[in-house]
Enzyme design. Sequence first.
Site, PDB file in Angstrom:
ATOM      1  N   SER B 147       0.786  -1.319  -0.092  1.00 16.54           N
ATOM      2  CA  SER B 147      -0.083   0.214   0.127  1.00 16.54           C
ATOM      3  C   SER B 147       0.936   1.296  -0.136  1.00 16.54           C
ATOM      4  CB  SER B 147      -0.809  -0.123   1.015  1.00 16.54           C
ATOM      5  OG  SER B 147      -1.849   0.901   1.212  1.00 16.54           O
ATOM      6  N   ASP B 224     -10.060  -5.188  -3.569  1.00 15.08           N
ATOM      7  CA  ASP B 224      -9.323  -4.495  -2.522  1.00 15.08           C
ATOM      8  C   ASP B 224     -10.135  -2.998  -2.530  1.00 15.08           C
ATOM      9  OD1 ASP B 224      -7.826  -2.371  -1.887  1.00 15.08           O
ATOM     10  OD2 ASP B 224      -6.002  -3.458  -2.423  1.00 15.08           O
ATOM     11  N   HIS B 259      -7.195  -5.908   0.588  1.00 16.95           N
ATOM     12  CA  HIS B 259      -6.125  -4.866   0.936  1.00 16.95           C
ATOM     13  C   HIS B 259      -5.406  -5.546   1.884  1.00 16.95           C
ATOM     14  CE1 HIS B 259      -4.163  -1.302  -0.183  1.00 16.95           C
ATOM     15  NE2 HIS B 259      -4.066  -1.017   1.353  1.00 16.95           N
TER      16      HIS B 259
END
EC number: 3.1.2.12
Lengths: 281, 281
Positions: B147, B224, B259
């Site tokens: 991320s 995600d 995620h």
Amino acid sequence: MPVTKVKTNKCFSGHLTKFSAHSESYGLETKFNVFVPEGEGPFSVLYYLAGLTCDEDTGAMKGTFESPAAKHGIALVFPDTSPRGSNSPNDTLSWDFGTGAGFYIDASHPSYAAYQGYTYVTHELPELLRETGLALDLERQGIMGHSMGGHGALTLYLKSGQYRSCSAFAPITNPRLCPWGKKAFAGYLKGGVEEGKEWDATELLGLSRVKEGLRILFDWGDADEFYLSGQLLPENFLNKVKELGVEGVQGRKREGYDHSYYFIMSFAEEHVAFHAKWLKA
Amino acid sequence: MPVTKVKTNKCFSGHLTKFSAHSESYGLETKFNVFVPEGEGPFSVLYYLAGLTCDEDTGAMKGTFESPAAKHGIALVFPDTSPRGSNSPNDTLSWDFGTGAGFYIDASHPSYAAYQGYTYVTHELPELLRETGLALDLERQGIMGHSMGGHGALTLYLKSGQYRSCSAFAPITNPRLCPWGKKAFAGYLKGGVEEGKEWDATELLGLSRVKEGLRILFDWGDADEFYLSGQLLPENFLNKVKELGVEGVQGRKREGYDHSYYFIMSFAEEHVAFHAKWLKA
């Protein structure tokens, strides 16, 4: 007995799903995570009981069991470590008693009526799992755990006789004689530490059924701070195994390892492979 | 530049050690974890940059990178995600700015002078690693991240040219055009979002050196939530790769993944193997 799906995460081509349900044993809402590998199943079920202060996410997130479970085609179930929100006395005063410290026993002291972890995990949870509709083979169950959860795995395995295999990481094996266990038994049990014999793995080796042989594997580290301070007492358990001539117990002292999940992850694959041998036999 | 050992955990026959050191880049104390496999080494070094809200423990505890790193004989380094305790404005007001959200850039706004994550990770951290005395081969470094840390891995790889390989899980690839990046750049950079071009992986693909070819692997899930809300923009990066005819970039959309670290653990082994190929070449 409605079971509610809280969320699902794809993981190793399978799915890790968190459920919420009203537990009749606890009289409270409780949560658990289930990992189901890719494929049709039904999949045999391996429970993981976490240790003090932990919850249903600890083993799922830090234990690294999903990779070998996916490989062997085994489902994983991660219950919470205690009831939450029961407002029992001293519930949240310390990290080793009350919330997060249920010790997987059925409390007999009326003040701790919510603490029915044994009945919850052995009897109610399989029913809740059926309710989920997941492709689980509840005739094939194994159990493992860490520390307090290692005590849980050993005692639930020995008492219930319903699991094919048992393994543990740094388990509390003789709680009647260690500070954590004495505190827990003195609080949760009407008969105190003496009644704790019924919830003590070393004592439970005397059960007549045990003579038929066991399938127990456990590891602990010789640098484990709680081993060194006399909380785990694995030698007591192993001496009793020897004294009674019980077969099928393997306890391994691992050089340099401590009590953390870094220790657990180092042997997670080996433990799942041990269970796979019996669950898929 | 004294480096202090905070604690060591044995892990997969190697050791995970947490260090504390005064960072001159941050002007503050900072921590990092280092996993060194069993054996004499020296071991090539793979950095892991964690995402928003995380610290030096997140990847070490949840990423499941130690098992493949032990197998391939690679060391892992987990820095913190930002300076801590700098008392900069808005430091702790939100989870996506300030503490835990350093974005691995060198802030140019005087209010955020402590936020020098680029210099810290690329220049100072290798020096601190030398100070540890561990058997590391700092001529062989790779970098990965998740991320915000995926953005960090891509930008540090592209800007510094000092890493042999780069991989990312669900990276922010075009921060100049996403809400997280706009907020960060508007705060940390004197020139705001426009100056952010210097810290934007998609923009950095225009660097002349890049034409020689890259070694980048990244994965993201099509479930995600942050991909779906336009924070990651991996297609922008891949379109630019195509437009410029850059070679050596592999970006894979993974069906059903989100995620979380359940996504990361599913591909951790593959990413470490990708780095091993280049680090041990």
